[in-house]
Design a protein around this motif. Structure first.
Motif, PDB file in Angstrom:
ATOM      1  N   GLU A  14      -7.667  -1.453   1.448  1.00  0.00           N
ATOM      2  CA  GLU A  14      -7.971  -0.403   0.869  1.00  0.00           C
ATOM      3  C   GLU A  14      -8.734  -1.194  -0.689  1.00  0.00           C
ATOM      4  OE1 GLU A  14      -5.194   3.565   1.012  1.00  0.00           O
ATOM      5  OE2 GLU A  14      -4.186   1.604   1.028  1.00  0.00           O
ATOM      6  N   ASP A  15      -9.584  -0.369  -1.658  1.00  0.00           N
ATOM      7  CA  ASP A  15     -10.461  -1.160  -2.887  1.00  0.00           C
ATOM      8  C   ASP A  15      -9.137  -1.528  -3.736  1.00  0.00           C
ATOM      9  OD1 ASP A  15     -12.549  -1.232  -0.859  1.00  0.00           O
ATOM     10  OD2 ASP A  15     -13.596   0.719  -2.524  1.00  0.00           O
ATOM     11  N   HIS A  46       0.911  -1.468   0.185  1.00  0.00           N
ATOM     12  CA  HIS A  46      -0.121   0.279   0.120  1.00  0.00           C
ATOM     13  C   HIS A  46       0.865   0.904   0.338  1.00  0.00           C
ATOM     14  CE1 HIS A  46       1.617   0.305   3.824  1.00  0.00           C
ATOM     15  NE2 HIS A  46       1.615  -0.541   3.642  1.00  0.00           N
ATOM     16  N   GLY A 105      -1.898   4.548   4.116  1.00  0.00           N
ATOM     17  CA  GLY A 105      -2.171   3.388   2.845  1.00  0.00           C
ATOM     18  C   GLY A 105      -2.315   2.066   4.064  1.00  0.00           C
ATOM     19  N   HIS A 106      -2.942   1.015   3.320  1.00  0.00           N
ATOM     20  CA  HIS A 106      -3.250  -0.691   4.199  1.00  0.00           C
ATOM     21  C   HIS A 106      -3.986  -1.628   3.158  1.00  0.00           C
ATOM     22  CE1 HIS A 106      -7.740  -0.173   4.857  1.00  0.00           C
ATOM     23  NE2 HIS A 106      -8.111   1.114   5.156  1.00  0.00           N
ATOM     24  N   THR A 137     -10.275   5.682  -7.872  1.00  0.00           N
ATOM     25  CA  THR A 137     -11.978   5.643  -7.528  1.00  0.00           C
ATOM     26  C   THR A 137     -13.605   5.324  -8.748  1.00  0.00           C
ATOM     27  OG1 THR A 137     -12.174   7.300  -7.216  1.00  0.00           O
ATOM     28  CG2 THR A 137     -11.129   6.507  -4.909  1.00  0.00           C
ATOM     29  N   CYS A 196      -6.237   7.186  -6.374  1.00  0.00           N
ATOM     30  CA  CYS A 196      -6.922   5.219  -6.042  1.00  0.00           C
ATOM     31  C   CYS A 196      -7.264   5.278  -6.949  1.00  0.00           C
ATOM     32  CB  CYS A 196      -6.992   4.960  -4.216  1.00  0.00           C
ATOM     33  SG  CYS A 196      -6.262   5.960  -3.284  1.00  0.00           S
TER      34      CYS A 196
END
Ligand code: FER
Length: 245
Positions: A42-43, A34, A38-39, A230, A228
């Motif tokens: 996330e999507d 990430h 972040g991690h 989206t 990201c």
């Protein structure tokens, strides 16, 4: 899915291993990291993991120092700590019996990390996949700016304050020493860069420039998309899947 921790010189790194459906034998593995703040859930990280699994690639998602469920506090993370962590993850991945070819993919600051580790361990990776790589961070740190916060680059403050977070000045001290161009030059293998041309956090021009600097890079532009993805995450998934076909 298997969930566990990988040791990195005493730092516990939270990891999840997802293998393609029905696969138990040997096969390729991609490490997936990430970005800054972040991690692994996330999507866009999960979408990348799923796309790789569908392409027959096992995926090892790992959270770096100060992020997700790994050890360390966010404010104390630096790129050196992330580099140390990533080297530990590479060493761990190489101990796994099932792994044939190894790949590394990361988003944003994880993409910068992917570029650094690619240059440091060129023999270990069949290919690297920097997603919207934030490789301007060292340059902007030398110029006195991180995430829109300005400072005197020759007199780094003890800490930087963002809206809801703090970051040690050590983050900047470390970032200033890193020269990504050197690591780009050291990696001769295939590189897939994916970048949205409406990225508000990492200028798209950095994806373009990196793709020109690598000897063997492909750039997939996600038109009209942000940092990201989206708006067109499906296009990112498609680009990742096609890379292995
Ligand atoms: C910065 C600009 C963008 C920065 C980080 C980012 C830490 C984005 C990073 C990410 O999403 O991983 O100046 O400084």
């Amino acid at each position: 899915m298997e969930e566990f921790y990988i040791d990195s010189d005493g730092t516990r790194l939270h990891a999840k291993l997802d293998r393609p459906e029905g696969v138990t034998g040997k096969g390729p593995l991609c490490i997936l990291v990430h970005g800054f703040t972040g991690h692994m859930e996330e999507d866009h990280i999960v979408a990348a993991q799923k796309a790789m699994n569908e392409a027959g690639i096992s995926v090892l998602r790992v959270e770096m120092y100060g992020h997700g469920q790994s050890d360390g506090e966010f404010k104390n993370h630096t790129l050196y700590k992330w580099v140390t962590n990533a080297l530990s993850v590479v060493a761990y991945a190489k101990t796994l019996d099932f792994v044939t070819d190894l790949y590394m993919c990361g988003h944003s600051q994880g993409g910068l990390l992917t570029m650094l580790i690619g240059g440091m361990c060129p023999d270990d990776f069949k290919a690297i996949i920097p997603l919207s790589p934030a490789w301007m961070i060292p340059e902007t740190a030398r110029d006195g700016s991180i995430l829109g916060v300005n400072f005197d680059p020759q007199h780094i403050p003890e800490k930087l304050c963002f809206d809801d977070r703090e970051l040690s000045g050590d983050y900047v001290r470390v970032a200033q020493t890193i020269h990504v161009e050197d690591e780009i030059a050291r990696y001769n293998g295939p590189v897939l860069i994916i970048h949205g041309d409406d990225d508000e956090a990492v200028p798209y021009s950095y994806g373009v420039k990196a793709s020109q600097m690598y000897k063997n890079a492909k750039l997939v532009t996600i038109h009209g998309d942000d940092h990201c993805y989206t708006r067109h995450l499906d296009e990112v998934s498609k680009a990742i899947k096609e890379f292995w076909n």
